[in-house]
Each structure stands twice: as C-alpha cells, then as structure tokens.
Design a protein around this motif. Structure first.
Motif, PDB file in Angstrom:
ATOM      1  N   GLY A   1       0.794  -1.222   0.000  1.00  0.00           N
ATOM      2  CA  GLY A   1       0.000   0.000   0.000  1.00  0.00           C
ATOM      3  C   GLY A   1       0.820   1.262   0.000  1.00  0.00           C
ATOM      4  N   LEU A   2       1.988   1.237  -0.633  1.00  0.00           N
ATOM      5  CA  LEU A   2       2.877   2.388  -0.654  1.00  0.00           C
ATOM      6  C   LEU A   2       2.930   3.011  -2.040  1.00  0.00           C
ATOM      7  N   SER A   3       3.161   4.303  -2.077  1.00  0.00           N
ATOM      8  CA  SER A   3       3.349   4.993  -3.356  1.00  0.00           C
ATOM      9  C   SER A   3       4.821   5.275  -3.609  1.00  0.00           C
ATOM     10  N   ALA A   4       5.645   5.138  -2.571  1.00  0.00           N
ATOM     11  CA  ALA A   4       7.087   5.375  -2.702  1.00  0.00           C
ATOM     12  C   ALA A   4       7.813   4.553  -1.648  1.00  0.00           C
ATOM     13  N   VAL A   5       9.103   4.348  -1.870  1.00  0.00           N
ATOM     14  CA  VAL A   5       9.928   3.639  -0.890  1.00  0.00           C
ATOM     15  C   VAL A   5       9.978   4.462   0.393  1.00  0.00           C
ATOM     16  N   PRO A   6       9.791   3.849   1.562  1.00  0.00           N
ATOM     17  CA  PRO A   6       9.879   4.598   2.819  1.00  0.00           C
ATOM     18  C   PRO A   6      11.178   5.393   2.898  1.00  0.00           C
ATOM     19  N   SER A   7      11.084   6.640   3.337  1.00  0.00           N
ATOM     20  CA  SER A   7      12.237   7.539   3.273  1.00  0.00           C
ATOM     21  C   SER A   7      13.417   7.060   4.126  1.00  0.00           C
ATOM     22  N   GLY A   8      13.135   6.565   5.323  1.00  0.00           N
ATOM     23  CA  GLY A   8      14.214   6.087   6.179  1.00  0.00           C
ATOM     24  C   GLY A   8      14.902   4.867   5.601  1.00  0.00           C
ATOM     25  N   LEU A   9      14.102   3.966   5.017  1.00  0.00           N
ATOM     26  CA  LEU A   9      14.656   2.772   4.371  1.00  0.00           C
ATOM     27  C   LEU A   9      15.553   3.185   3.218  1.00  0.00           C
ATOM     28  N   ASN A  10      15.092   4.122   2.435  1.00  0.00           N
ATOM     29  CA  ASN A  10      15.874   4.582   1.284  1.00  0.00           C
ATOM     30  C   ASN A  10      17.165   5.291   1.722  1.00  0.00           C
ATOM     31  N   LYS A  11      17.103   5.986   2.856  1.00  0.00           N
ATOM     32  CA  LYS A  11      18.261   6.744   3.338  1.00  0.00           C
ATOM     33  C   LYS A  11      19.351   5.844   3.894  1.00  0.00           C
ATOM     34  N   TYR A  12      18.962   4.867   4.705  1.00  0.00           N
ATOM     35  CA  TYR A  12      19.955   4.080   5.439  1.00  0.00           C
ATOM     36  C   TYR A  12      20.324   2.761   4.767  1.00  0.00           C
ATOM     37  N   ASN A  13      19.601   2.365   3.734  1.00  0.00           N
ATOM     38  CA  ASN A  13      19.874   1.052   3.151  1.00  0.00           C
ATOM     39  C   ASN A  13      21.281   0.941   2.587  1.00  0.00           C
ATOM     40  N   GLY A  14      21.827   2.034   2.095  1.00  0.00           N
ATOM     41  CA  GLY A  14      23.186   2.002   1.565  1.00  0.00           C
ATOM     42  C   GLY A  14      24.231   2.528   2.539  1.00  0.00           C
ATOM     43  N   PHE A  15      23.930   2.419   3.847  1.00  0.00           N
ATOM     44  CA  PHE A  15      24.841   2.964   4.859  1.00  0.00           C
ATOM     45  C   PHE A  15      26.246   2.384   4.704  1.00  0.00           C
ATOM     46  N   TRP A  16      26.350   1.061   4.505  1.00  0.00           N
ATOM     47  CA  TRP A  16      27.653   0.426   4.310  1.00  0.00           C
ATOM     48  C   TRP A  16      27.776   0.008   2.854  1.00  0.00           C
ATOM     49  N   HIS A  17      28.704   0.598   2.137  1.00  0.00           N
ATOM     50  CA  HIS A  17      28.847   0.303   0.714  1.00  0.00           C
ATOM     51  C   HIS A  17      30.286  -0.076   0.366  1.00  0.00           C
ATOM     52  N   HIS A  18      30.977  -0.681   1.339  1.00  0.00           N
ATOM     53  CA  HIS A  18      32.379  -1.047   1.121  1.00  0.00           C
ATOM     54  C   HIS A  18      32.583  -2.562   1.062  1.00  0.00           C
ATOM     55  N   ALA A  19      31.513  -3.327   0.872  1.00  0.00           N
ATOM     56  CA  ALA A  19      31.643  -4.781   0.817  1.00  0.00           C
ATOM     57  C   ALA A  19      32.457  -5.189  -0.416  1.00  0.00           C
ATOM     58  N   LEU A  20      33.529  -5.925  -0.189  1.00  0.00           N
ATOM     59  CA  LEU A  20      34.408  -6.333  -1.291  1.00  0.00           C
ATOM     60  C   LEU A  20      33.763  -7.383  -2.172  1.00  0.00           C
ATOM     61  N   PHE A  21      32.942  -8.245  -1.569  1.00  0.00           N
ATOM     62  CA  PHE A  21      32.280  -9.324  -2.304  1.00  0.00           C
ATOM     63  C   PHE A  21      30.773  -9.174  -2.116  1.00  0.00           C
ATOM     64  N   ASN A  22      30.250  -8.034  -2.490  1.00  0.00           N
ATOM     65  CA  ASN A  22      28.843  -7.744  -2.243  1.00  0.00           C
ATOM     66  C   ASN A  22      27.950  -8.800  -2.878  1.00  0.00           C
ATOM     67  N   GLY A  23      27.064  -9.374  -2.066  1.00  0.00           N
ATOM     68  CA  GLY A  23      26.200 -10.438  -2.568  1.00  0.00           C
ATOM     69  C   GLY A  23      26.957 -11.723  -2.855  1.00  0.00           C
ATOM     70  N   TYR A  24      28.088 -11.925  -2.174  1.00  0.00           N
ATOM     71  CA  TYR A  24      28.949 -13.100  -2.391  1.00  0.00           C
ATOM     72  C   TYR A  24      29.381 -13.205  -3.848  1.00  0.00           C
ATOM     73  N   ASP A  25      29.802 -12.081  -4.393  1.00  0.00           N
ATOM     74  CA  ASP A  25      30.219 -12.065  -5.792  1.00  0.00           C
ATOM     75  C   ASP A  25      31.220 -10.929  -6.000  1.00  0.00           C
ATOM     76  N   PHE A  26      32.068 -11.076  -6.981  1.00  0.00           N
ATOM     77  CA  PHE A  26      33.005 -10.003  -7.326  1.00  0.00           C
ATOM     78  C   PHE A  26      33.125  -9.855  -8.840  1.00  0.00           C
ATOM     79  N   THR A  27      32.208 -10.509  -9.569  1.00  0.00           N
ATOM     80  CA  THR A  27      32.285 -10.509 -11.028  1.00  0.00           C
ATOM     81  C   THR A  27      31.120  -9.766 -11.666  1.00  0.00           C
ATOM     82  N   SER A  28      30.399  -8.976 -10.866  1.00  0.00           N
ATOM     83  CA  SER A  28      29.210  -8.261 -11.369  1.00  0.00           C
ATOM     84  C   SER A  28      28.216  -9.237 -11.996  1.00  0.00           C
ATOM     85  N   ASP A  29      28.084 -10.402 -11.349  1.00  0.00           N
ATOM     86  CA  ASP A  29      27.157 -11.460 -11.773  1.00  0.00           C
ATOM     87  C   ASP A  29      27.533 -12.097 -13.101  1.00  0.00           C
TER      88      ASP A  29
END
Length: 362
Positions: free
Chosen positions: A286-314
C-alpha cells in the motif's frame, strides 16, 4: 534473517547493540573457561561452518528463501557463550565483506542469531536430554529439537522487530519510514519459512553432528558435558588411535560445503525482508514510494568487497560464490582463532600477575 540496514530505525538498531554488546563482553570472559587451547581450532572450524550454512539458501514454498545458522551445535559442543562469539564473528564478516546483513542492524542480527538462537537451542537440548547417557540416542534427538527451536526463536524475534516498525516510526500521514511490513505480515512470512524448512534443516544439521560425534569423537562431545555418564568409557583411559581424525573429517566437510555453496543460487527469490528498496513490491504494501528512512539508510555500508557473495558483477556467480566461501572460511576461522587465543593469553597474564602478587604478600 539477516536484517539489512534501513529496515530498522536507528533507535531500534541502538537497542540491538544494547543487547549484543554486554553479551559479547560476557562471552569473551566465559569462553576461556570452556575453550582450552586444544579446542580453539575446533571453535574456529565451527565458526566457519556457521558462516557456510548461512550461505546456503533453501527454497520456501511462498517463493522466498531461508537458511540454517549452526548456532545450537556450537552451544552444545563448547557452550552457548562460545556460540555467541563464533556466530557474531561470522555475522560481522558477512556484513562487512559480503553485504549480507546491515552494519547498523548488526546488533539485532547478533541478538537474534548469535544470542537468542544458541541459548534457546541449548536450553531445549538440556531439557530434553535430561540426565541421559552421553551416547544415548535421546541426546541426538534433543540436539535436533534444540536446533529447530533455536532458529525459530531467532526468526520470531526478527519478525517482531520488522513488524513493529510501521507502528512506531511513521510520518504524519501514517506512511512507514522504515520496514513497511506489519506483524500480521512478518510473523506468517518468517515462521512459515523457518517452521517448515529452515528449522528442519537446522535440526538435521545439529542432530546429525551430535549423532556422528557419539560414535567418532566422544571426547569432543564431552567438553561441555562434564560429569555426564558414557557407558564403556573408563575414566582416565585415553582413546586409541583413529584411522581418520574427526578434525580432518570436519575440515573435509567444510571443503565440500564450500564447493556446494553455489547450490544456493538455484533457489528462486530472496529471503523475506532482505529486498533492496528498488525491489520492494510497493503496491503489495500500500505504498506509493519507498519509505524515506529505508531509502536513506539502506546504503549505509557500501564497502563490501564481495557484495552479494560475488566479485564478477554477476558475470560468473558460481565462481564468485565459491571464492566468497573460501575467503569467508579463512577470515572467520582465523579471526576466531586469534580472538580466542588472545582472550586465553590475557587471562593467563592476569592469573600469573595475581599469583605473583599473592607470593609477594606471603
């Protein structure tokens, strides 16, 4: 069950750390009482196993996935405080290196999977096993029941943490700021996955390891079972030489699991509550947009070397998964080994200092 950043408010995340930090402090002190030097490699292997089993995504009938934890078996073998330490380290590196679980939410991820799960699982194990002999089949069944109960307790806690967010944190129009799920959505979603699939996997893992050790390595099973009778075992008598050492079996099992981790890629969908903001089904909630707090903090940590257990961009996800598994095993195992040895060294220094002071006073 790995809660990403943004789904819990900063205030909620702070509560998670209020729970987890004292548990870590006690675990560091308690682990030296049970985990002797010769058992440190065992704890390191068990931490690596916990890391690996959390990489296995199991399909759930509703189109999502779930995974085991491995917390209860560590609690049974080396005590629940050792499990707190081992699973917390595994979760920490999953968040920092692989982007699996949030850094802000790390406190509650540990509170759920590294504190609640092993203590509930160990409590159920002790309750069912009672005073039965160490080699009794009842103990393997008790371990399976403990594993099942522990992971479901953690899942239920995560469901509550998700489900209270819209009621506690919303804007003036009533729209949620963080997780958009309500309790009537989170509890069925989380418990369906864990009561039917993940809990059974955790139970099989936990009961199976105990059943194996009852036949192959009773001394390891005895580490956390002082005073429990074992028929045919003479006090003080050393076990005879084994053709295959249980530690070698454990290392072999870890290697096989690492190779098989890409099987988790075959599972369709993802775990409930772990969607990236852009992948949320806004209409469903029932949302018209992504919740603002979720959108703000979801990328708080963006230094994962193997993000999503991958390093080959899938480009090569299977290779990425295997390399991630190997890297994770090495780092988690080494970290647990070094932490435990450092704790034991510090405890030894304190003990020597106290003995020296006592000798001087006398």
């Amino acid at each position: 069950m790995h809660i990403p950043d943004g789904y819990l408010s900063p205030q909620t995340c702070a509560v998670g750390y209020v729970i987890a930090v004292p548990a870590w402090a006690v675990a560091v002190r308690r682990v030296q009482r049970v985990v002797r030097n010769r058992h440190v490699p065992t704890l390191a292997v068990l931490a690596a196993v916990s890391f690996l089993v959390m990489m296995f995504n199991i399909p759930i009938p509703d189109g999502t996935t779930a995974h085991a934890i491995g917390a209860t078996i560590i609690a049974i073998l080396l005590g629940p405080w050792a499990a707190v330490l081992a699973v917390s380290v595994a979760l920490g590196f999953q968040a920092l290196l692989f982007g699996d679980g949030g850094v802000l939410a790390f406190g509650f991820n540990c509170a759920n999977m590294a504190v609640l799960a092993p203590f509930v699982g160990y409590g159920v194990y002790r309750l069912i096993a009672g005073r039965s002999e160490l080699t009794a089949p009842r103990r393997a069944l008790a371990a399976a029941a403990g594993g099942y109960a522990g992971i479901n307790a953690a899942a239920f806690a995560a469901a509550i943490e998700f489900g209270v967010q819209p009621d506690l944190f919303h804007n003036s129009a009533g729209a949620p700021l963080y997780a958009p799920y309500h309790l009537d959505q989170t509890i069925p979603a989380m418990m369906l996955a864990h009561l039917t699939i993940a809990g059974i996997a955790e139970g099989i893992l936990t009961g199976g390891v105990v059943a194996y050790l009852q036949r192959a390595n009773l001394p390891l099973l005895r580490v956390n079972h002082a005073g429990v009778a074992a028929p045919g075992e003479e006090p003080g008598k050393k076990a005879g030489p084994r053709r295959v050492r249980p530690l070698h079996v454990a290392l072999g099992a870890v290697a096989v699991m690492a190779v098989l981790t890409p099987l988790g890629l075959l599972a369709p969908g993802g775990a409930f509550g772990e969607d990236a903001p852009e992948d949320l089904d806004l209409h469903k909630y029932g949302l018209s947009a992504v919740p603002s707090g979720l959108n703000k903090y979801n990328g708080f940590w963006h230094h994962a070397l193997f993000n999503g257990y991958d390093f080959t961009s899938d480009a090569h996800p299977t290779i990425g998964y295997i390399v991630s598994a190997v890297v994770g095993i090495a780092i988690v195992g080494a970290a647990i080994f070094l932490i435990t040895m450092a704790v034991r060294w510090a405890a030894g220094r304190r003990g020597a200092s106290r003995r020296h002071e006592t000798a001087q006073q006398s």
